[in-house]
Write a protein that holds these residues in place. Sequence first.
Motif, PDB file in Angstrom:
ATOM      1  N   UNK A 160       0.824  -1.212   0.000  1.00 54.38           N
ATOM      2  CA  UNK A 160       0.000   0.000   0.000  1.00 54.38           C
ATOM      3  C   UNK A 160       0.856   1.259   0.000  1.00 54.38           C
ATOM      4  N   UNK A 161       2.057   1.180   0.593  1.00 56.63           N
ATOM      5  CA  UNK A 161       2.941   2.347   0.650  1.00 56.63           C
ATOM      6  C   UNK A 161       3.395   2.789  -0.729  1.00 56.63           C
ATOM      7  N   UNK A 162       3.322   1.888  -1.710  1.00 54.35           N
ATOM      8  CA  UNK A 162       3.660   2.281  -3.078  1.00 54.35           C
ATOM      9  C   UNK A 162       2.684   3.324  -3.614  1.00 54.35           C
ATOM     10  N   UNK A 163       1.531   3.440  -2.964  1.00 57.25           N
ATOM     11  CA  UNK A 163       0.609   4.511  -3.314  1.00 57.25           C
ATOM     12  C   UNK A 163       1.266   5.868  -3.086  1.00 57.25           C
ATOM     13  N   UNK A 164       2.012   5.986  -1.993  1.00 55.93           N
ATOM     14  CA  UNK A 164       2.713   7.235  -1.712  1.00 55.93           C
ATOM     15  C   UNK A 164       3.739   7.562  -2.775  1.00 55.93           C
ATOM     16  N   UNK A 189       2.709  27.375 -16.826  1.00 55.18           N
ATOM     17  CA  UNK A 189       3.332  27.807 -15.577  1.00 55.18           C
ATOM     18  C   UNK A 189       2.451  27.438 -14.387  1.00 55.18           C
ATOM     19  N   UNK A 190       1.136  27.610 -14.526  1.00 61.91           N
ATOM     20  CA  UNK A 190       0.218  27.254 -13.445  1.00 61.91           C
ATOM     21  C   UNK A 190       0.263  25.752 -13.162  1.00 61.91           C
ATOM     22  N   UNK A 191       0.301  24.954 -14.234  1.00 59.85           N
ATOM     23  CA  UNK A 191       0.384  23.510 -14.046  1.00 59.85           C
ATOM     24  C   UNK A 191       1.703  23.126 -13.383  1.00 59.85           C
ATOM     25  N   UNK A 192       2.787  23.746 -13.809  1.00 60.19           N
ATOM     26  CA  UNK A 192       4.087  23.459 -13.214  1.00 60.19           C
ATOM     27  C   UNK A 192       4.085  23.767 -11.719  1.00 60.19           C
ATOM     28  N   UNK A 193       3.551  24.907 -11.342  1.00 57.11           N
ATOM     29  CA  UNK A 193       3.557  25.301  -9.931  1.00 57.11           C
ATOM     30  C   UNK A 193       2.620  24.426  -9.104  1.00 57.11           C
ATOM     31  N   UNK A 194       1.469  24.051  -9.664  1.00 57.41           N
ATOM     32  CA  UNK A 194       0.540  23.159  -8.964  1.00 57.41           C
ATOM     33  C   UNK A 194       1.182  21.794  -8.749  1.00 57.41           C
ATOM     34  N   UNK A 195       1.850  21.278  -9.773  1.00 55.24           N
ATOM     35  CA  UNK A 195       2.525  19.979  -9.674  1.00 55.24           C
ATOM     36  C   UNK A 195       3.659  20.032  -8.658  1.00 55.24           C
ATOM     37  N   UNK A 196       4.387  21.142  -8.663  1.00 51.67           N
ATOM     38  CA  UNK A 196       5.487  21.298  -7.710  1.00 51.67           C
ATOM     39  C   UNK A 196       4.972  21.291  -6.278  1.00 51.67           C
ATOM     40  N   UNK A 197       3.865  21.991  -6.045  1.00 52.56           N
ATOM     41  CA  UNK A 197       3.269  22.023  -4.707  1.00 52.56           C
ATOM     42  C   UNK A 197       2.817  20.631  -4.281  1.00 52.56           C
ATOM     43  N   UNK A 198       2.182  19.906  -5.198  1.00 57.43           N
ATOM     44  CA  UNK A 198       1.732  18.545  -4.906  1.00 57.43           C
ATOM     45  C   UNK A 198       2.919  17.641  -4.595  1.00 57.43           C
ATOM     46  N   UNK A 244       7.141  15.396   1.626  1.00 54.36           N
ATOM     47  CA  UNK A 244       7.437  15.740   3.021  1.00 54.36           C
ATOM     48  C   UNK A 244       6.357  15.293   3.998  1.00 54.36           C
ATOM     49  N   UNK A 245       5.107  15.186   3.538  1.00 54.57           N
ATOM     50  CA  UNK A 245       4.022  14.844   4.453  1.00 54.57           C
ATOM     51  C   UNK A 245       3.434  13.476   4.225  1.00 54.57           C
ATOM     52  N   UNK A 246       3.079  13.183   2.978  1.00 59.73           N
ATOM     53  CA  UNK A 246       2.369  11.938   2.674  1.00 59.73           C
ATOM     54  C   UNK A 246       3.289  10.725   2.707  1.00 59.73           C
ATOM     55  N   UNK A 247       4.393  10.778   1.971  1.00 59.17           N
ATOM     56  CA  UNK A 247       5.277   9.625   1.799  1.00 59.17           C
ATOM     57  C   UNK A 247       5.839   9.074   3.112  1.00 59.17           C
ATOM     58  N   UNK A 248       6.362   9.909   4.026  1.00 55.58           N
ATOM     59  CA  UNK A 248       6.943   9.350   5.257  1.00 55.58           C
ATOM     60  C   UNK A 248       5.939   8.561   6.087  1.00 55.58           C
ATOM     61  N   UNK A 255       1.069  17.496   8.920  1.00 54.47           N
ATOM     62  CA  UNK A 255       0.840  16.486   9.952  1.00 54.47           C
ATOM     63  C   UNK A 255      -0.475  15.738   9.745  1.00 54.47           C
ATOM     64  N   UNK A 256      -1.475  16.403   9.179  1.00 56.30           N
ATOM     65  CA  UNK A 256      -2.720  15.679   8.882  1.00 56.30           C
ATOM     66  C   UNK A 256      -2.468  14.580   7.855  1.00 56.30           C
ATOM     67  N   UNK A 257      -1.613  14.868   6.860  1.00 53.04           N
ATOM     68  CA  UNK A 257      -1.254  13.852   5.870  1.00 53.04           C
ATOM     69  C   UNK A 257      -0.402  12.750   6.495  1.00 53.04           C
TER      70      UNK A 257
END
Length: 529
Positions: A169-173, A337-346, A352-356, A410-412
Amino acid sequence: MASDNLTVLNALDTARTQWYHVTAVVIAGMGFFTDAYDLFCITTVSKLLGRLYYYDPATHAPGKLPHSVNNWVTGVALVGTLTGQLVFGWLGDKLGRKKVYGLTLILMVICALCSGLSFGYSRKVVIGTLCFFRFWLGFGIGGDYPLSATIMSEYANKRTRGAFIAAVFAMQGVGIIFAGLVSMIVSKVFLMNFGGKAFTTDEVFSTEPEADYVWRIVLMLGALPALLTYYWRMKMPETGRYTAIIEGNAKQAAIDMGKVLDIEIQEEGEKLAKFKAANEYSLLSNEFFMRHGHHLLGTMTTWFLLDIAFYSQNLTQKDIFPTMGLVSNAKNISALREMFETSRAMFVIALLGTFPGYWFTVFFIEKIGRFKIQLMGFFMMSIFMAIIGVKYDYLKTKEHKWTFAALYGLTFFFANFGPNSTTFVLPAELFPTRVRSTCHALSAASGKAGAMVSAFGVQQYTQDGNTHKIKKAMLFLAFTNMLGFCCTFLVTETKGRSLEEISGEDEKQNETQMKSNKTDSGRQDDGWD
C-alpha cells in the motif's frame, strides 16, 4: 495458536522471509503505484483542462472548469473504483486471485492510453470521452485493492505479514510523488520550449496551444508501469491458501509454493477435506454474521470515515499553497506555468508529508500493532483538523505560514501513519479464506463511498472558497475522524497470529473434528464397528 491442522498453512506461516516475498511486494506494489499515479495526476491537469476548453475571451481571465464538470472529471474514477472493487473482489473468491489479477492491469493500460486520446469536435465531447475512460480506468484500479491485499496476506508469514501488506500500500505514496514529479517535468519541458512569460489581464490568450499535448502525455504515461508489471504478475502462482482451502488441491498448492518459496509442503488430502468442510459457510450466513459481522462493520465504517477526511484534505490547498509561495495568481501566469507550480506544490506536500507516513507504518506495524496505529492516526488527524478549523483565519496569513504548513503536513502524515494504511491491512487478515477478497472489497468500496462524499459533498459545499464554510468543513472532518476512532474498537489486533487463527478457521475445524471423534466413539461403544 499456530495452525496444527494443515502443513501448507503452517509452512506459509512459519516460512523465513525470502526473496520471493520481496518480489511479491514489488509486483503487487507496482499496481498501487500505478493506481495512485492515475488517480492523482488528474489533480495536476484539471486546471489546465479548464484553461484550454473553457476560456472566455470576453472576460480576459483564465478559463476554469465549471464546478459540476470539475467534480466529474476528478471524481468519476472514484465511482469506477468502487464498482471495480466489488466486482473483482467477488471474482477473486469465486475464480481465484491470479485468474483476474492480470485483467485489472489490462484495463488500466488501455484506459490510461484512451484517456489521453480523448479527442472530439467540441469540449463536451472531449470531457465526456475523458470521463468515460476515467470511469473504466477506476474500474481496473478498484480490482487491485482486494486482490493485491489478499494475495500478499496469503503469501506472507505471520511475523512480517502486516509490514508486507503495508509496503504494498505504501507504493501509493510513491505513485502520488511521481504524479506530481512527472507533471512537473512534462510541463517544464513544454514551458521551456513554448511558453514561460507572465501574462497581463489585457491579453486575450494566456494558454499555450501546445498545452493540449501536456495533459494527454501525463495521463497516458500512467499506462507504462502497469504494462511493465503485467508479465511478472502473470508469472505469479495462485496462492497456496486458495489452492488448498478453496480448490481443495493440496498437491497443486505444494507444487506452486515449492516453485517460489524454499519450503516443503506435504500433501494432506484427508485433513484438507475436513478443514474445507468445516469452513464452508458463506458471507450471508448466520455463522459469518456471528463470527465476523462486527469485524466487517468495523472495517467498512472506519474506511468510509477515513476517506471522507483523506480525500477532503485538499480543501485548504487554495490558501496553503499561495501562503507558502508555492503557486502564483493564475491571472498573472500562463497555463503551463500554473500547471508546473501546482505539480510542484503537490510533489512537495507528498514528499514531506504523505510519503513518510506510509513507511512509518511499514516499519512500526509489527511492533506497535494495527489497532494502536489506527487509533493514534484517527485521534491525531482529528486534533490537527480541529485546530486548522478553529484557527483558519489566523493560520492563512503570511506571518504564520510555517505553522499552517506544519499542521497541514501532519494531517497527511498521521493519515498514512494511521488509518489510511491500517484500513487496507486489517480486512486482508480478519476474514476467512473463502470470503477474504470479497470482504476486503466491501471494506474498500465503503472507503470509496466516503471519497465520493468528499468529492461530491464536502468539496461541493466549499467550492466557492468561502472561509467560513471551509472552517465548518474542517470541524466536520475532525468529527468524522473521532467517529473513526470509536469504530476502530469493532476490530481486533491481528499482529503475530496466523490468518486461520484470526479468522477462526482453525477453531471451526477443531470443533468439527471433536464432534467427529465423539460420533466415532459413540459408534464404537454401540458396537457399530
